[in-house]
Structures are given as C-alpha cells and as structure tokens.
Design a protein around this motif. Sequence first.
Motif, short mmCIF file in Angstrom:
data_model
loop_
_atom_site.label_atom_id
_atom_site.label_comp_id
_atom_site.label_asym_id
_atom_site.label_seq_id
_atom_site.Cartn_x
_atom_site.Cartn_y
_atom_site.Cartn_z
N ASN A 21 0.87 -1.13 0.02
CA ASN A 21 0.14 -0.02 0.20
C ASN A 21 0.76 1.18 0.00
OD1 ASN A 21 -2.54 -1.11 -0.01
ND2 ASN A 21 -2.48 -1.35 2.14
N ALA A 22 2.01 1.27 0.80
CA ALA A 22 2.91 2.50 0.91
C ALA A 22 3.50 2.59 -0.55
CB ALA A 22 3.84 2.23 2.09
N PHE A 23 4.04 1.51 -1.23
CA PHE A 23 4.54 1.76 -2.28
C PHE A 23 3.35 2.23 -3.63
CE2 PHE A 23 5.20 -0.19 -6.60
CZ PHE A 23 6.33 0.22 -7.05
N SER A 24 2.40 1.42 -3.48
CA SER A 24 1.19 2.08 -4.20
C SER A 24 0.87 3.52 -4.24
CB SER A 24 -0.26 1.22 -4.01
OG SER A 24 -1.14 1.79 -4.87
N ALA A 25 0.87 3.89 -3.04
CA ALA A 25 0.62 5.44 -2.52
C ALA A 25 1.81 6.15 -3.22
CB ALA A 25 0.49 5.54 -1.09
N ASP A 26 2.97 5.99 -2.78
CA ASP A 26 4.00 6.61 -3.30
C ASP A 26 4.03 6.59 -5.12
OD1 ASP A 26 7.26 6.05 -4.37
OD2 ASP A 26 6.98 7.83 -3.10
N ALA A 27 3.86 5.57 -5.67
CA ALA A 27 3.81 5.42 -6.84
C ALA A 27 2.75 6.32 -7.65
CB ALA A 27 3.75 3.95 -7.69
N ASN A 28 1.78 6.34 -6.93
CA ASN A 28 0.41 7.30 -7.49
C ASN A 28 0.75 8.57 -7.22
OD1 ASN A 28 -0.83 4.96 -8.27
ND2 ASN A 28 -1.90 4.63 -6.44
N ASN A 29 1.62 9.06 -6.52
CA ASN A 29 1.82 10.56 -6.25
C ASN A 29 3.25 10.95 -6.69
OD1 ASN A 29 -0.70 11.65 -4.60
ND2 ASN A 29 0.08 9.52 -3.79
N VAL A 30 3.85 9.98 -7.67
CA VAL A 30 5.19 10.45 -8.19
C VAL A 30 5.15 10.38 -9.67
CG1 VAL A 30 7.52 10.17 -8.26
CG2 VAL A 30 6.38 9.81 -5.97
N LEU A 31 5.51 11.25 -10.34
CA LEU A 31 5.53 11.17 -11.54
C LEU A 31 7.09 11.12 -12.20
CD1 LEU A 31 3.82 11.61 -14.44
CD2 LEU A 31 4.40 14.13 -14.20
N ARG A 32 7.35 9.99 -12.54
CA ARG A 32 8.59 9.95 -13.20
C ARG A 32 8.98 10.21 -14.40
NH1 ARG A 32 8.41 3.43 -12.54
NH2 ARG A 32 6.47 4.11 -13.67
N VAL A 33 9.57 11.15 -14.54
CA VAL A 33 9.91 11.91 -15.94
C VAL A 33 11.31 11.64 -16.77
CG1 VAL A 33 9.55 13.80 -17.41
CG2 VAL A 33 7.96 13.55 -15.34
N GLY A 34 11.66 11.19 -17.82
CA GLY A 34 12.74 11.16 -18.46
C GLY A 34 13.42 12.43 -19.28
N THR A 35 14.32 12.70 -19.09
CA THR A 35 14.87 14.04 -19.99
C THR A 35 16.36 13.80 -20.27
OG1 THR A 35 14.78 16.41 -20.40
CG2 THR A 35 15.22 15.64 -18.14
N SER A 36 16.77 14.43 -21.41
CA SER A 36 18.13 14.39 -21.52
C SER A 36 19.12 15.42 -20.87
CB SER A 36 18.37 14.52 -22.92
OG SER A 36 18.09 15.74 -23.46
N GLY A 37 18.54 16.44 -20.67
CA GLY A 37 19.27 17.57 -19.77
C GLY A 37 20.60 18.10 -20.58
N ASP A 38 20.37 18.04 -21.96
CA ASP A 38 21.45 18.88 -22.88
C ASP A 38 20.58 19.49 -24.29
OD1 ASP A 38 20.34 16.47 -24.51
OD2 ASP A 38 22.32 15.65 -24.67
N TYR A 39 19.74 19.97 -23.77
CA TYR A 39 18.79 20.54 -24.96
C TYR A 39 18.38 21.95 -24.51
CZ TYR A 39 16.11 20.68 -29.52
OH TYR A 39 15.56 20.93 -30.70
N ALA A 40 19.19 22.77 -24.27
CA ALA A 40 18.82 24.28 -23.89
C ALA A 40 18.02 24.71 -24.93
CB ALA A 40 20.05 25.09 -23.34
N PRO A 41 16.94 25.92 -24.69
CA PRO A 41 16.64 26.25 -23.40
C PRO A 41 15.62 25.34 -22.81
CG PRO A 41 15.26 27.48 -24.82
CD PRO A 41 16.47 26.54 -25.60
N PHE A 42 15.34 24.09 -23.50
CA PHE A 42 13.93 23.30 -23.07
C PHE A 42 14.54 22.46 -21.86
CE2 PHE A 42 14.07 24.20 -27.51
CZ PHE A 42 12.90 24.89 -27.82
N THR A 43 15.61 21.89 -21.84
CA THR A 43 16.14 20.82 -20.82
C THR A 43 17.57 20.87 -20.92
OG1 THR A 43 16.22 18.62 -19.98
CG2 THR A 43 15.48 18.99 -22.61
N TYR A 44 18.12 21.39 -19.48
CA TYR A 44 19.62 21.54 -19.36
C TYR A 44 19.85 21.40 -17.93
CZ TYR A 44 18.81 26.49 -18.84
OH TYR A 44 18.60 27.52 -18.40
N LYS A 45 21.18 21.09 -17.57
CA LYS A 45 21.35 20.99 -16.16
C LYS A 45 22.16 22.34 -15.83
CE LYS A 45 22.56 16.04 -17.38
NZ LYS A 45 23.74 15.14 -17.65
N GLU A 46 21.78 22.59 -14.36
CA GLU A 46 22.36 23.82 -13.93
C GLU A 46 22.46 23.69 -12.33
OE1 GLU A 46 21.39 28.00 -15.33
OE2 GLU A 46 20.05 27.52 -13.53
N LYS A 47 23.46 23.62 -11.74
CA LYS A 47 23.80 23.53 -10.45
C LYS A 47 23.10 22.24 -9.94
CE LYS A 47 23.52 28.38 -9.30
NZ LYS A 47 22.79 29.53 -8.70
#
Length: 259
Positions: A21-47
């Motif tokens: 139940n704890a895992f289910s609640a956690d999974a249902n309230n966390v959005l796991r999102v993938g990104t490359s982090g190397d395509y400014a200004p849309f997705t990039y790494k900073e600090k």
Amino acid sequence: MYLPHSFMYGIAALSLAISQNAFSADANNVLRVGTSGDYAPFTYKEKGAVTGFDIAVVEAVAKKIGYQVKWEVADFVGLFGQLDSGRIDTVANQLSITLERQQKYQFSQPYEFSGDVFVIKQDNNSIKNIQDLAGKTVGVGFGTADERKLRSLLAGKNVTIKTFDEDPVAELNEVVLGRVDAYYNGAVAVRTAIGRAKLPLKLLGKPAAYDEIGLPFARNARGQALASKVNAALGELKKDGTLQKISLQWLKADVTKKN
C-alpha cells in the motif's frame, strides 16, 4: 516466546500489505519523467539539477495534479526504452507528436507548437531556399522526429543527410566549421544556441514545417490514467495563462499556440 505459524503468517501478510500500500501510494503520487538535460533552453543541467522550458511545464502540471516529479536523466536515444520498460512514466524532451509515435504511445495535448528551420552560415548567399540545398550536406539530430521529417522533405533532392547526437551548439558548430552546409532543427532551439554561443549563423527563410510538442505515456492502465490527469492540467494551465507565462519566461515568445 513461541508464536504459532498462523500468527506469524498473519503478521507477514499484514506487513506485506502495508508495504504494498505504501509503495502504491508513493507510485501514485510521483511522476517519473525522463529527459536528456542537454537541449537548452528546453531541458539542461544547472547547479546539479535539470531546468528549462519543458522542465517548468512538467513541474507546473505535477503541482496542478498534486504529484511530485522524479527526474531521470539519460541520453535521448535511451529515453523511449525507459518508457517502454516502465522505469519512467513519460518523457519531457521536445517530443513531436507524430503518427508513428501515436500508434505506440498515448500523448498529452500539445503544450508547444514549434517551427522547424534550416540554419546556414551568416555569409552564405548561395543558399536561399530548399532547392539550393541540392548537392549539399544537411545536419540533423539522430533519431529525432526532425530527422524523419527532413528525409521526407528532401527526398529526391540529391541532398546528403548527416546525423548527430550532441547538444545544439555542437551540432551548429558543424555548420560554422563547414562540415555541413546547413542544419535542421526547431527555430527556438537554434536561435537560443546561436545567441548563447555567438555563432556566425542565420536562419534560412520561414519555418519549413511545424511540430506539436507533447508528453507520451504508455498504453496501459497507469499511463492512460496519468495522460488523462495531465491533459486536464494542461487545459487548465492554458486557460489561466500559466503556460503562456512559462513560455515567455523561458523562450521570450508564446509558443503555446500556433503562430
């Protein structure tokens, strides 16, 4: 003290149920999102964190639906594999909504309309339109929707297409160095990269095509449920002006509607 097996089994079952139940609640309230982090200004790494337009949009959506975002940074070519395996729920990386992708994934409504352009050297006066690209070499991002569109756009025009798997600045430098005659990508991305790196490049005419950018979800129960929530949130964020504000903040233009 001795405890009967039935009692121990009951405790174990109860513990497992609580854990699930704890895992289910956690999974249902966390959005796991993938990104490359190397395509400014849309997705990039900073600090040590990812930031950018796509990142801000997803964070606003998550806040609207009461979720927390867990970002997973990976090479662009590997993001769909993570989505297919269930390691992430969606991808925020300027993904075009194409017919091919829609056959496999359920997309959100578009949160951006992106115009694609050719980029050439600032002092290049010999290339004025697509027809002038005959016999030339054009660069484009490997495995992107832009690559597929470019191949269709230039079919039968005797143009060599060279693909790259780097950040926009590195790819645009291929034009500066003369390794390719032109480069094909989204107008906002190339304008930003040219400005940041002060590259001697210019855009060739008006956009050759337009993309609708959205968030893909797996066609399963969780994916469909998330897609529904995200769609509703995007609709509200467009209606109350939040998306437009995010666009103006990050891109200095309103790309949330067709222009």
